[in-house]
Design a protein around this motif. Structure first.
Motif, PDB file in Angstrom:
ATOM      1  N   GLU A 265     -51.617  85.353 -12.183  1.00  0.00           N
ATOM      2  CA  GLU A 265     -52.163  85.913 -10.944  1.00  0.00           C
ATOM      3  C   GLU A 265     -51.125  86.769 -10.228  1.00  0.00           C
ATOM      4  OE1 GLU A 265     -54.335  84.310  -6.850  1.00  0.00           O
ATOM      5  OE2 GLU A 265     -54.027  82.966  -8.562  1.00  0.00           O
TER       6      GLU A 265
ATOM      7  N   ARG B 201     -64.975  91.100  -5.268  1.00  0.00           N
ATOM      8  CA  ARG B 201     -64.676  90.399  -6.520  1.00  0.00           C
ATOM      9  C   ARG B 201     -63.956  91.288  -7.516  1.00  0.00           C
ATOM     10  NH1 ARG B 201     -70.804  88.508  -7.030  1.00  0.00           N
ATOM     11  NH2 ARG B 201     -70.938  90.502  -5.921  1.00  0.00           N
TER      12      ARG B 201
ATOM     13  N   ARG C  39     -55.973  90.997 -20.420  1.00  0.00           N
ATOM     14  CA  ARG C  39     -56.219  89.557 -20.447  1.00  0.00           C
ATOM     15  C   ARG C  39     -55.581  88.877 -19.247  1.00  0.00           C
ATOM     16  NH1 ARG C  39     -60.225  89.102 -24.280  1.00  0.00           N
ATOM     17  NH2 ARG C  39     -59.698  90.440 -26.062  1.00  0.00           N
TER      18      ARG C  39
ATOM     19  N   ASN D 260     -56.069  83.091 -15.841  1.00  0.00           N
ATOM     20  CA  ASN D 260     -56.841  82.147 -15.038  1.00  0.00           C
ATOM     21  C   ASN D 260     -58.319  82.537 -14.896  1.00  0.00           C
ATOM     22  OD1 ASN D 260     -56.286  84.395 -13.518  1.00  0.00           O
ATOM     23  ND2 ASN D 260     -56.017  83.282 -11.591  1.00  0.00           N
ATOM     24  N   MET D 261     -58.730  83.590 -15.616  1.00  0.00           N
ATOM     25  CA  MET D 261     -60.136  83.996 -15.546  1.00  0.00           C
ATOM     26  C   MET D 261     -60.429  84.953 -16.690  1.00  0.00           C
ATOM     27  SD  MET D 261     -60.015  86.629 -12.342  1.00  0.00           S
ATOM     28  CE  MET D 261     -58.947  88.074 -12.362  1.00  0.00           C
ATOM     29  N   ALA D 262     -61.708  85.190 -16.917  1.00  0.00           N
ATOM     30  CA  ALA D 262     -62.116  86.087 -17.989  1.00  0.00           C
ATOM     31  C   ALA D 262     -61.853  87.534 -17.593  1.00  0.00           C
ATOM     32  CB  ALA D 262     -63.601  85.893 -18.302  1.00  0.00           C
ATOM     33  N   SER D 263     -61.612  88.366 -18.577  1.00  0.00           N
ATOM     34  CA  SER D 263     -61.366  89.783 -18.306  1.00  0.00           C
ATOM     35  C   SER D 263     -62.668  90.562 -18.128  1.00  0.00           C
ATOM     36  CB  SER D 263     -60.551  90.407 -19.442  1.00  0.00           C
ATOM     37  OG  SER D 263     -61.252  90.285 -20.668  1.00  0.00           O
TER      38      SER D 263
ATOM     39  N   LEU E 225     -66.362  90.694 -16.176  1.00  0.00           N
ATOM     40  CA  LEU E 225     -66.993  90.212 -14.951  1.00  0.00           C
ATOM     41  C   LEU E 225     -68.430  90.716 -14.908  1.00  0.00           C
ATOM     42  CD1 LEU E 225     -66.636  88.826 -12.152  1.00  0.00           C
ATOM     43  CD2 LEU E 225     -65.883  91.057 -11.279  1.00  0.00           C
TER      44      LEU E 225
END
Length: 301
Positions: A188, A210, A257, A260-263, A265
């Motif tokens: 992050e 977002r 990549r 902590n989250m998908a690339s 959305l």
């Protein structure tokens, strides 16, 4: 006036049918009425339009010379009748739609193609606007519809229709630092330090929150401008999957990549309008076509 809409219709029906009887069947009249109408037209023009030496009505050179203009005039009369009927039913002179730049690709243009076919005289204005700008244009009555990403809250002044979803992919140039580290997903903190390029008006808050993940932001006014900057290695961006898929396959872009989250959305799309502003026929038809286009889209969770 020598020619009228009726005499034009009779003249062209005889040309197309090749005889008075064929024209009579097409127009729902008796052959003698067609013959009389043509004879009267010939008398007024002082020209022979058809050779009656045989059972067929063969057009003369004068008739063939008049035919192109006659067809053009009758076509214009039909368009005029159609427009008058549409206006009677509530067709607006212009339909203005604000569309988020990320949604100019894909299925959201299909209803406009149908509208152009069904209402050829309807003026359509498509304004590319960021999320906040599209909403502002709607509430200022400068557009009748806004096609935007779903917002977390509901404005009681608005009505909306779900219009599917758009998949955004975080991408960068292969030589960008974010891409070079793609073997090791970005944290992050690393992500916040990488320049992000977004489509917004004046401020990053003009885009969907977002999408805004970095502290270092460059702004553009279109997704094509964003793509050009990303390909130049000046930053990373969320861009529509249909737009970047060929470039990813060709190696011209790399998917970024995150740890902590998908690339990728997926954002849901809404068409919104103001409840207190009656929609015209074109806007209502646009919404009907939208429902047809996205009838089989999976419902949002």
């Amino acid at each position: 006036m020598i020619f009228s809409s009726d005499s034009l219709a009779v003249f062209l029906a005889v040309l197309d049918g090749g005889s008075f009887s064929a024209a009579a069947r097409k127009l729902g009249r008796v052959p003698s009425a067609i013959s009389m109408a043509i004879a009267q037209l010939e008398a007024e023009l002082d020209l022979q339009l058809f050779d009656r030496a045989t059972r067929k009505a063969l057009p003369t050179a004068a008739a063939l010379a008049l035919e192109p203009q006659a067809r053009q005039v009758i076509c214009q009369l039909n368009l005029l009748d159609a427009q008058a009927l549409q206006l009677h039913k509530g067709l607006e002179k212009r339909l203005s739609i604000a569309i988020a730049p990320e949604l100019h690709t894909g299925r959201w243009s299909r209803p406009l193609e149908r509208l152009a076919q069904e209402f050829p005289n309807l003026e359509i204005e498509v304004r590319s606007a960021s999320q906040s700008e599209a909403i502002r244009l709607l509430h200022d009555n400068r557009v009748q519809l806004a096609l935007v990403f779903e917002r977390p809250g509901i404005d009681e002044r608005e009505s909306f229709l779900e219009a599917g979803s758009q998949l955004l992919v975080a991408v960068a140039s292969p030589n960008h630092p974010a891409a070079l580290k793609s073997g090791t997903p970005l944290s992050e903190e690393q992500l916040a330090e990488q320049r992000q390029i977004i489509v917004a008006s004046g401020t990053p808050t003009g885009s969907d929150p977002r999408i805004v993940l970095s502290r270092r932001i460059w702004l553009t006014d279109s997704y094509l401008a964003t793509l050009e900057l990303v390909q130049s290695g000046l930053g990373w961006a969320y861009l529509p999957q249909p737009l970047v898929a060929p470039l990813l396959s060709a190696g011209a872009l790399t998917e970024v990549r995150f740890d902590n989250m998908a690339s990728q959305l997926r954002l849901w799309i809404d068409v919104i309008w103001i409840k207190s502003e009656p929609l015209g026929l074109g806007a209502r038809r646009y919404l009907e076509i939208m429902r047809e286009v996205f009838a089989h889209e999976p419902a949002r969770a």
